[in-house]
Design a protein around this motif. Structure first.
Motif, PDB file in Angstrom:
ATOM      1  N   SER A  97      -8.189 -30.751 -34.565  1.00  0.00           N
ATOM      2  CA  SER A  97      -7.860 -30.127 -33.280  1.00  0.00           C
ATOM      3  C   SER A  97      -6.906 -28.959 -33.476  1.00  0.00           C
ATOM      4  O   SER A  97      -6.880 -28.038 -32.676  1.00  0.00           O
ATOM      5  CB  SER A  97      -7.290 -31.155 -32.299  1.00  0.00           C
ATOM      6  OG  SER A  97      -5.981 -31.490 -32.661  1.00  0.00           O
ATOM      7  N   SER A  98      -6.141 -28.980 -34.571  1.00  0.00           N
ATOM      8  CA  SER A  98      -5.266 -27.836 -34.864  1.00  0.00           C
ATOM      9  C   SER A  98      -6.012 -26.737 -35.609  1.00  0.00           C
ATOM     10  O   SER A  98      -5.440 -25.695 -35.905  1.00  0.00           O
ATOM     11  CB  SER A  98      -4.062 -28.292 -35.699  1.00  0.00           C
ATOM     12  OG  SER A  98      -3.386 -29.334 -35.053  1.00  0.00           O
ATOM     13  N   ARG A  99      -7.274 -27.000 -35.954  1.00  0.00           N
ATOM     14  CA  ARG A  99      -8.148 -26.016 -36.610  1.00  0.00           C
ATOM     15  C   ARG A  99      -7.574 -25.547 -37.950  1.00  0.00           C
ATOM     16  O   ARG A  99      -7.573 -24.350 -38.266  1.00  0.00           O
ATOM     17  CB  ARG A  99      -8.419 -24.834 -35.673  1.00  0.00           C
ATOM     18  CG  ARG A  99      -8.988 -25.231 -34.313  1.00  0.00           C
ATOM     19  CD  ARG A  99     -10.442 -25.572 -34.374  1.00  0.00           C
ATOM     20  NE  ARG A  99     -11.249 -24.478 -34.871  1.00  0.00           N
ATOM     21  CZ  ARG A  99     -11.708 -23.491 -34.100  1.00  0.00           C
ATOM     22  NH1 ARG A  99     -11.443 -23.467 -32.817  1.00  0.00           N
ATOM     23  NH2 ARG A  99     -12.463 -22.550 -34.615  1.00  0.00           N
ATOM     24  N   VAL A 206       5.364 -20.020 -33.190  1.00  0.00           N
ATOM     25  CA  VAL A 206       4.305 -20.584 -32.354  1.00  0.00           C
ATOM     26  C   VAL A 206       4.527 -22.094 -32.274  1.00  0.00           C
ATOM     27  O   VAL A 206       5.272 -22.648 -33.077  1.00  0.00           O
ATOM     28  CB  VAL A 206       2.891 -20.326 -32.942  1.00  0.00           C
ATOM     29  CG1 VAL A 206       2.567 -18.848 -32.980  1.00  0.00           C
ATOM     30  CG2 VAL A 206       2.739 -20.949 -34.318  1.00  0.00           C
ATOM     31  N   THR A 207       3.898 -22.713 -31.305  1.00  0.00           N
ATOM     32  CA  THR A 207       3.957 -24.170 -31.199  1.00  0.00           C
ATOM     33  C   THR A 207       2.607 -24.727 -31.582  1.00  0.00           C
ATOM     34  O   THR A 207       1.590 -24.338 -31.012  1.00  0.00           O
ATOM     35  CB  THR A 207       4.298 -24.595 -29.755  1.00  0.00           C
ATOM     36  OG1 THR A 207       5.535 -23.997 -29.397  1.00  0.00           O
ATOM     37  CG2 THR A 207       4.405 -26.112 -29.644  1.00  0.00           C
TER      38      THR A 207
ATOM     39  N   LEU B  13      -8.107 -21.229 -23.969  1.00  0.00           N
ATOM     40  CA  LEU B  13      -7.200 -21.879 -24.921  1.00  0.00           C
ATOM     41  C   LEU B  13      -7.188 -21.125 -26.245  1.00  0.00           C
ATOM     42  O   LEU B  13      -8.229 -20.687 -26.727  1.00  0.00           O
ATOM     43  CB  LEU B  13      -7.628 -23.332 -25.159  1.00  0.00           C
ATOM     44  CG  LEU B  13      -7.502 -24.270 -23.956  1.00  0.00           C
ATOM     45  CD1 LEU B  13      -8.101 -25.626 -24.287  1.00  0.00           C
ATOM     46  CD2 LEU B  13      -6.048 -24.420 -23.543  1.00  0.00           C
ATOM     47  N   GLN B  14      -6.011 -21.007 -26.818  1.00  0.00           N
ATOM     48  CA  GLN B  14      -5.882 -20.394 -28.124  1.00  0.00           C
ATOM     49  C   GLN B  14      -6.479 -21.336 -29.173  1.00  0.00           C
ATOM     50  O   GLN B  14      -6.551 -22.548 -28.952  1.00  0.00           O
ATOM     51  CB  GLN B  14      -4.389 -20.138 -28.402  1.00  0.00           C
ATOM     52  CG  GLN B  14      -4.088 -19.251 -29.570  1.00  0.00           C
ATOM     53  CD  GLN B  14      -4.859 -17.940 -29.550  1.00  0.00           C
ATOM     54  OE1 GLN B  14      -5.923 -17.823 -30.156  1.00  0.00           O
ATOM     55  NE2 GLN B  14      -4.335 -16.956 -28.825  1.00  0.00           N
ATOM     56  N   ILE B  15      -6.890 -20.805 -30.296  1.00  0.00           N
ATOM     57  CA  ILE B  15      -7.445 -21.639 -31.362  1.00  0.00           C
ATOM     58  C   ILE B  15      -6.462 -22.769 -31.707  1.00  0.00           C
ATOM     59  O   ILE B  15      -5.254 -22.549 -31.808  1.00  0.00           O
ATOM     60  CB  ILE B  15      -7.775 -20.784 -32.606  1.00  0.00           C
ATOM     61  CG1 ILE B  15      -8.516 -21.626 -33.637  1.00  0.00           C
ATOM     62  CG2 ILE B  15      -6.550 -20.140 -33.212  1.00  0.00           C
ATOM     63  CD1 ILE B  15      -9.139 -20.814 -34.749  1.00  0.00           C
ATOM     64  N   GLY B  16      -6.986 -23.991 -31.835  1.00  0.00           N
ATOM     65  CA  GLY B  16      -6.147 -25.138 -32.164  1.00  0.00           C
ATOM     66  C   GLY B  16      -5.133 -25.469 -31.081  1.00  0.00           C
ATOM     67  O   GLY B  16      -4.147 -26.160 -31.335  1.00  0.00           O
ATOM     68  N   CYS B  17      -5.358 -24.980 -29.851  1.00  0.00           N
ATOM     69  CA  CYS B  17      -4.415 -25.180 -28.744  1.00  0.00           C
ATOM     70  C   CYS B  17      -3.015 -24.705 -29.115  1.00  0.00           C
ATOM     71  O   CYS B  17      -2.011 -25.238 -28.636  1.00  0.00           O
ATOM     72  CB  CYS B  17      -4.370 -26.643 -28.298  1.00  0.00           C
ATOM     73  SG  CYS B  17      -5.915 -27.240 -27.652  1.00  0.00           S
ATOM     74  N   ILE B  18      -2.949 -23.721 -29.994  1.00  0.00           N
ATOM     75  CA  ILE B  18      -1.644 -23.207 -30.414  1.00  0.00           C
ATOM     76  C   ILE B  18      -1.015 -22.454 -29.248  1.00  0.00           C
ATOM     77  O   ILE B  18      -1.688 -21.715 -28.533  1.00  0.00           O
ATOM     78  CB  ILE B  18      -1.815 -22.304 -31.659  1.00  0.00           C
ATOM     79  CG1 ILE B  18      -2.146 -23.188 -32.871  1.00  0.00           C
ATOM     80  CG2 ILE B  18      -0.567 -21.460 -31.920  1.00  0.00           C
ATOM     81  CD1 ILE B  18      -2.565 -22.421 -34.104  1.00  0.00           C
ATOM     82  N   VAL B  19       0.285 -22.681 -29.063  1.00  0.00           N
ATOM     83  CA  VAL B  19       1.015 -21.982 -28.009  1.00  0.00           C
ATOM     84  C   VAL B  19       1.738 -20.814 -28.667  1.00  0.00           C
ATOM     85  O   VAL B  19       2.576 -21.013 -29.542  1.00  0.00           O
ATOM     86  CB  VAL B  19       2.016 -22.931 -27.310  1.00  0.00           C
ATOM     87  CG1 VAL B  19       2.715 -22.213 -26.166  1.00  0.00           C
ATOM     88  CG2 VAL B  19       1.303 -24.182 -26.814  1.00  0.00           C
ATOM     89  N   THR B  20       1.368 -19.609 -28.289  1.00  0.00           N
ATOM     90  CA  THR B  20       1.905 -18.434 -28.982  1.00  0.00           C
ATOM     91  C   THR B  20       3.134 -17.850 -28.289  1.00  0.00           C
ATOM     92  O   THR B  20       3.757 -16.938 -28.805  1.00  0.00           O
ATOM     93  CB  THR B  20       0.827 -17.334 -29.077  1.00  0.00           C
ATOM     94  OG1 THR B  20       0.333 -17.082 -27.764  1.00  0.00           O
ATOM     95  CG2 THR B  20      -0.316 -17.764 -29.973  1.00  0.00           C
TER      96      THR B  20
END
Ligand code: SF4
Ligand code: SF4
Lengths: 391, 97
Positions: A97-99, A206-207, B13-20
């Motif tokens: 899921s984090s790719r 980033v988070t 949604l950003q790739i991998g649900c990453i919050v930028t």
């Protein structure tokens, strides 16, 4: 030029990880995967590969460390098997899921209990839905080639998914075979540098791994599913590029003497090589039989499977795993579901065998063909039969 | 956040649900499920700051005059501030609806 050597498949995988210039290996030894990371640790210790080798205390930690290293943008490799893959289980989903494009070799092994360290596909089937790209290899050459390809596929900017390279525990992992190793110069440029789009970097924070409440979780799964399915294009492209460069081509679904066959055997992993011996024997007797080998497991190659089975009257599906209390062979149930909506579909006969390291001989594959005919002629309807079980 | 979470499609949604965007969690309304909220009586308040210290959220801040008040965008309505206030300057009021 590539040189022909005799080498254990596990070592060949370690060589592939070395050629790919892996930057981080975090692994825990477990039979029958141990030789892969053992060899890699030697390669790193001898200075042949400039990588961090992280010795961890469990597979859960191994995958967690891999997630960390991949998240900073480092090329990351690990390997495991059976119980080890199970101990990683919850973290596998996070990697997907984090790719994060982690490459992992899995020397397929039975799951306890009873305790058994030998090969079957129980571990694969338990991780079927975790969102990784997964494919099977059936000998040392394929394990080597497809581990190299794995880095190129996983790290492609349009892919960015973790990838499992499956090989049968012992039947492949521990066998010394002749294979062509590629030289560093030959492979140069084949795997471009990893450019993860949002690596963990204090200069650009980033988070990762934030939680998704009910309002976002469904969207996150849809995005992951669409992305995973769309990786097939790149998988095909990379396999083609590999074939064009080195002469060995790979496909999601491969066949052996399947043209004009009325009865096909479909299987995965190294036992398909054994099955070719049975196919030859039966073909010599004039029987129209052939073999379909499923290589790509995730994303599942629906179109290729349907096309391969379209003209057969009967399909025998051989599983080395069992869905306890469920539909029998997990491979069989996936094939059945892929064919269900087809207007014309073959009869399907399901066999389970080769569990916990037990061999299946060419003669037993021949018996499967005979039994298939008997079941169909006598209109006997069984969910599946177990090969070689003592009644 | 360009869009609220409930407006985002899977394609947003950003790739991998990453919050930028750093600190974007503060834009997430966490105070939407309280069943009561605190109300201040400034006449009783001695500006001791106990409510501010005890709020587990912590969502109590000071206004220009030095009085304390809760940011109801985050307040969970736990009532700890009202319980701890030494002058009973805070009382809890049921949410409507
Ligand atoms: S009710 Fe609870 S959360 Fe709300 S301001 Fe008071 S202490 Fe903080
Ligand atoms: S605890 Fe009560 S008296 Fe003290 S600052 Fe808060 S509201 Fe005022």
């Amino acid at each position: 030029m590539s040189k022909r050597v005799g080498m254990e498949a596990s070592f060949a995988i370690a060589e592939a990880a070395k050629l790919a210039e892996t930057e981080v290996v975090a692994a825990y030894p477990i039979t029958p995967q141990t030789h892969i990371v053992e060899r890699l640790s030697e390669i790193v210790a001898d200075g042949e590969l400039d990588a961090e080798f992280i010795c961890v205390e469990s597979e859960h930690s191994a995958m967690s460390a891999c997630i960390g290293s991949s998240a900073v943008g480092a090329r990351t490799f690990t390997a495991t098997a059976g119980q080890g893959l199970e101990l990683m289980h919850e973290v596998l989903y996070v990697a997907a899921s984090s790719r994060l494009p982690i490459v992992m070799a899995v020397a397929n092994r039975a799951l306890s209990g009873p305790l058994n360290v030998w090969g079957d596909h129980s571990d694969v089937m338990a991780t079927r839905d975790c969102g990784w790209i997964q494919y099977f290899t059936e000998n040392a050459q394929e394990a080597f080639d497809l581990t190299l390809c794995a880095f190129k596929i996983a790290e492609a900017p349009e892919v960015l998914f973790p990838l499992m390279v499956h090989l049968d525990g012992f039947h492949v992992s521990h066998v010394v075979e002749p294979l062509y190793l590629l030289e560093k110069e030959e492979i140069a440029g084949f795997i471009p540098p990893l450019r993860y789009p949002f690596p963990l970097d204090p200069r650009k924070p980033v988070t990762m791994g934030a939680f998704a409440p009910p309002v976002l979780y469904t969207e996150s799964k849809k995005a992951l599913e669409v992305a995973l399915r769309s990786t097939k294009e790149t998988i095909l492209r990379v396999w083609k590029e590999f074939g064009d460069a080195f002469g060995r081509y790979y496909n999601p679904v491969e066949s052996y003497r399947a043209e004009d066959a009325d009865t096909l055997l479909l299987a995965i992993g190294s036992f398909t090589e054994t099955a070719t011996v049975a196919i030859d024997t039966l073909r010599d007797r004039g029987e129209k039989v052939g073999l379909i080998r499923l290589r790509l497991w995730r994303p599942f190659p629906f179109d290729e499977v349907r096309a391969a089975l379209r003209s057969a009257q009967q399909v025998i599906i051989f599983d080395r795993a069992i869905s306890l209390g469920g539909p029998g062979g997990p491979l069989c149930s996936e094939i059945k579901s892929a064919l269900y909506q087809e207007p014309k579909k073959p009869k399907i006969v399901s066999f389970i065998g080769g569990l916990g390291g037990r061999d299946i001989t060419p003669q037993q594959f021949e018996q499967m063909f005979a039994r298939c005919r008997e079941l169909i002629d006598k209109k006997i309807d069984v969910e599946y039969e177990t090969i070689g079980v003592r009644e | 956040m360009a869009k609220h979470d409930y407006e985002m499609t899977w394609k947003d949604l950003q790739i991998g649900c990453i919050v930028t965007e750093p600190g974007s969690a503060s834009q997430y309304k966490t105070g939407d499920w309280k069943s009561q909220h605190p109300v201040w009586n400034k006449e009783r308040c001695i500006k001791c700051g106990m409510c501010y210290l005890f709020c587990p959220e912590p969502c109590i801040g000071q206004d220009a005059e030095g009085y304390f008040e809760a940011n109801l965008f985050y307040c969970k309505g736990c009532g700890i501030c009202a319980k701890e206030c030494p002058t009973t300057a805070i009382h809890m009021v049921e949410e409507e609806g």
